[in-house]
Design a protein around this motif. Structure first.
Motif, PDB file in Angstrom:
ATOM      1  N   LEU A   7       0.843  -1.198   0.000  1.00  0.00           N
ATOM      2  CA  LEU A   7       0.000   0.000   0.000  1.00  0.00           C
ATOM      3  C   LEU A   7       0.881   1.251   0.000  1.00  0.00           C
ATOM      4  O   LEU A   7       0.516   2.269  -0.574  1.00  0.00           O
ATOM      5  CB  LEU A   7      -0.933   0.010   1.211  1.00  0.00           C
ATOM      6  N   ARG A   8       2.068   1.143   0.623  1.00  0.00           N
ATOM      7  CA  ARG A   8       2.993   2.291   0.656  1.00  0.00           C
ATOM      8  C   ARG A   8       3.814   2.408  -0.623  1.00  0.00           C
ATOM      9  O   ARG A   8       3.977   3.482  -1.172  1.00  0.00           O
ATOM     10  CB  ARG A   8       3.997   2.128   1.823  1.00  0.00           C
ATOM     11  N   MET A   9       4.343   1.275  -1.114  1.00  0.00           N
ATOM     12  CA  MET A   9       5.293   1.322  -2.238  1.00  0.00           C
ATOM     13  C   MET A   9       4.641   1.222  -3.602  1.00  0.00           C
ATOM     14  O   MET A   9       5.212   1.634  -4.600  1.00  0.00           O
ATOM     15  CB  MET A   9       6.276   0.141  -2.133  1.00  0.00           C
ATOM     16  N   GLY A  10       3.485   0.554  -3.663  1.00  0.00           N
ATOM     17  CA  GLY A  10       2.832   0.335  -4.952  1.00  0.00           C
ATOM     18  C   GLY A  10       1.364   0.650  -4.862  1.00  0.00           C
ATOM     19  O   GLY A  10       0.971   1.614  -4.201  1.00  0.00           O
ATOM     20  N   ARG A  28       0.537  -4.129  -7.492  1.00  0.00           N
ATOM     21  CA  ARG A  28       1.480  -3.935  -8.593  1.00  0.00           C
ATOM     22  C   ARG A  28       2.511  -2.884  -8.198  1.00  0.00           C
ATOM     23  O   ARG A  28       2.229  -1.970  -7.409  1.00  0.00           O
ATOM     24  CB  ARG A  28       0.766  -3.539  -9.884  1.00  0.00           C
ATOM     25  N   LEU A  29       3.713  -3.064  -8.768  1.00  0.00           N
ATOM     26  CA  LEU A  29       4.796  -2.090  -8.603  1.00  0.00           C
ATOM     27  C   LEU A  29       5.178  -1.639 -10.002  1.00  0.00           C
ATOM     28  O   LEU A  29       5.448  -2.483 -10.867  1.00  0.00           O
ATOM     29  CB  LEU A  29       6.020  -2.745  -7.960  1.00  0.00           C
ATOM     30  N   VAL A  30       5.189  -0.353 -10.243  1.00  0.00           N
ATOM     31  CA  VAL A  30       5.591   0.162 -11.558  1.00  0.00           C
ATOM     32  C   VAL A  30       6.839   1.016 -11.351  1.00  0.00           C
ATOM     33  O   VAL A  30       6.808   1.979 -10.582  1.00  0.00           O
ATOM     34  CB  VAL A  30       4.468   1.005 -12.199  1.00  0.00           C
ATOM     35  N   ARG A  31       7.935   0.592 -11.968  1.00  0.00           N
ATOM     36  CA  ARG A  31       9.199   1.321 -11.826  1.00  0.00           C
ATOM     37  C   ARG A  31       9.929   1.282 -13.164  1.00  0.00           C
ATOM     38  O   ARG A  31      10.051   0.198 -13.768  1.00  0.00           O
ATOM     39  CB  ARG A  31      10.121   0.654 -10.789  1.00  0.00           C
ATOM     40  N   GLY A  32      10.440   2.432 -13.596  1.00  0.00           N
ATOM     41  CA  GLY A  32      11.285   2.480 -14.789  1.00  0.00           C
ATOM     42  C   GLY A  32      10.650   1.852 -16.013  1.00  0.00           C
ATOM     43  O   GLY A  32      11.331   1.123 -16.744  1.00  0.00           O
ATOM     44  N   ASP A  40      -4.489   1.055 -17.509  1.00  0.00           N
ATOM     45  CA  ASP A  40      -4.129   2.466 -17.310  1.00  0.00           C
ATOM     46  C   ASP A  40      -2.628   2.721 -17.482  1.00  0.00           C
ATOM     47  O   ASP A  40      -2.156   3.845 -17.332  1.00  0.00           O
ATOM     48  CB  ASP A  40      -4.574   2.935 -15.915  1.00  0.00           C
ATOM     49  N   LEU A  41      -1.873   1.669 -17.808  1.00  0.00           N
ATOM     50  CA  LEU A  41      -0.422   1.857 -18.007  1.00  0.00           C
ATOM     51  C   LEU A  41      -0.177   2.421 -19.404  1.00  0.00           C
ATOM     52  O   LEU A  41      -1.001   2.220 -20.307  1.00  0.00           O
ATOM     53  CB  LEU A  41       0.295   0.501 -17.902  1.00  0.00           C
ATOM     54  N   ASP A 100       6.021  -3.109 -20.453  1.00  0.00           N
ATOM     55  CA  ASP A 100       6.489  -4.467 -20.162  1.00  0.00           C
ATOM     56  C   ASP A 100       5.890  -4.887 -18.805  1.00  0.00           C
ATOM     57  O   ASP A 100       6.246  -4.320 -17.773  1.00  0.00           O
ATOM     58  CB  ASP A 100       8.020  -4.424 -20.108  1.00  0.00           C
ATOM     59  N   THR A 101       4.965  -5.862 -18.836  1.00  0.00           N
ATOM     60  CA  THR A 101       4.216  -6.229 -17.632  1.00  0.00           C
ATOM     61  C   THR A 101       4.566  -7.665 -17.256  1.00  0.00           C
ATOM     62  O   THR A 101       4.349  -8.594 -18.034  1.00  0.00           O
ATOM     63  CB  THR A 101       2.698  -6.093 -17.907  1.00  0.00           C
ATOM     64  N   ARG A 102       5.152  -7.839 -16.074  1.00  0.00           N
ATOM     65  CA  ARG A 102       5.731  -9.145 -15.710  1.00  0.00           C
ATOM     66  C   ARG A 102       4.951  -9.819 -14.591  1.00  0.00           C
ATOM     67  O   ARG A 102       4.479  -9.136 -13.672  1.00  0.00           O
ATOM     68  CB  ARG A 102       7.179  -8.942 -15.251  1.00  0.00           C
TER      69      ARG A 102
END
Ligand SMILES: CC(C)(COP(=O)(O)OP(=O)(O)OC[C@H]1O[C@@H](n2cnc3c(N)ncnc32)[C@H](O)[C@@H]1OP(=O)(O)O)[C@@H](O)C(=O)NCCC(=O)NCCS
Length: 300
Positions: A194-197, A213-217, A243-244, A249-251
């Motif tokens: 909830l904090r990071m993603g 989900r985590l979205v980075r770079g 919404d991306l 690139d979704t892993r």
């Protein structure tokens, strides 16, 4: 092999972090290189971010292996009541095959046993015969094959059911659903997400699906995700990608026994990169629904 009498395991300290990060990058890149793949860890910061996050979650169970006066490896144990996760485990390539990995895993298992853990879990790359044997030697059994792959996000996918963004008020429902489906109970990891993603939910009063989900770079990593049925899992995956930016690139990792989920993912362009093994030391019951596990945090 007998134990290296020079080597011992001790709790990780702040000053160890640069060594832990360097070893993390070298160990994984070398392991992939030996098998004909390109490097997986480009950024030196990755290992340090993982170690720092785990030190904030599980300060007592972040460990290093020391040989002489040198840190030569590290490992993490994530105790969550009667279940726990282990990993990542890395030994500096120039100190491998000397018994350090086994020493570290024996310590991790001893700590889990001492804490009353009945089910200790981890995920390993199936092509890594060294780690597979090492974990087997300390009692881990392969319980599931995970299909590791990715697809490109599309904005035009339809979502049949409404999803909503989770807040702290939903934490206990998310935790309860994962306990029912997977058998792990880990509020602090979901709090971390909830904090990071972001975490998406289906159902209002009664949460019946959850996906973080985590979205980075420019890369999106999906999971952990749980649901009782296939349609809910597909709705969550679609809601988490539409919404991306197009073609992101979704892993994700999909258990091979969720054949219907895999089939639907192939239709969405899912490309398989490799297989992983979900290994458990101690109690294990097959998942009671759909589960998308993650390599971060390695607590489930
Ligand atoms: C996996 C890893 C931690 C092992 O560390 P290590 O210090 O080399 O491991 P050890 O020397 O304690 O033990 C390896 C054991 O596997 C055995 N082994 C290796 N290849 C084997 C094979 N093909 N068949 C059977 N046993 C094998 C070795 O013989 C050794 O056992 P021994 O001590 O009885 O000889 C290390 O290789 C590493 O960091 N790899 C890269 C990162 C990684 O993949 N980590 C695991 C993530 S899940």
């Amino acid at each position: 092999m007998a134990y290296d009498s020079e080597a011992h395991v001790r709790p990780m300290q702040g000053g160890d972090l640069p060594h832990v990060a360097t070893i993390f990058r070298r160990a994984f890149n070398e392991m992939y290189r030996r098998r004909g793949f390109g490097p997986v860890v480009a950024d030196q910061a990755v290992g340090a971010v993982i170690a720092e996050t785990y030190r904030s979650l599980d300060p007592d169970h972040c460990l290093v292996v020391v040989r002489g006066d040198r840190v030569v490896g590290s490992g993490f144990l994530h105790i969550r009541g009667e279940t726990a996760g282990a990993g990542p485990i890395t030994i500096d390539p120039s100190h491998q095959s000397a018994g350090c990995g086994l020493l570290l895993m024996r310590e991790i298992c001893a700590r889990a046993d001492q804490a009353g853990v009945r089910s200790l879990r981890l995920i390993q790359d199936a092509f890594n015969e060294v780690s597979f044997c090492l974990y087997g030697r300390v009692g881990f059994v392969a319980r599931e094959t995970l299909v590791r792959g990715s697809f490109r996000s599309r904005p035009d996918v339809g979502v049949r059911r409404a999803t909503r963004r989770a807040t702290k008020a939903d934490l206990s429902s998310i935790v309860a659903l994962e306990r029912e489906v997977v058998g792990v109970d880990r509020p602090k990891d979901h709090e971390l997400f909830l904090r990071m993603g972001e975490t998406l939910l289906t159902g209002d009063e009664q949460v019946d699906g959850s996906l973080s989900r985590l979205v980075r770079g420019g890369v999106a990593v999906l999971g952990p995700a749980v649901s009782r049925d296939l349609d809910t899992m597909l709705d969550l995956i679609q809601a988490a990608t539409r919404d991306l930016p197009t073609q992101t690139d979704t892993r994700l990792l999909v258990p091979a026994t969720h054949h219907d989920l895999l089939t639907a993912m192939y239709e969405a362009g899912f490309e398989v990169h490799s297989l992983c093994t979900y290994m458990v030391r101690g109690d294990f019951e097959p998942f009671r629904g759909y589960y998308v596990p993650t390599l971060f945090p390695e607590s489930g």
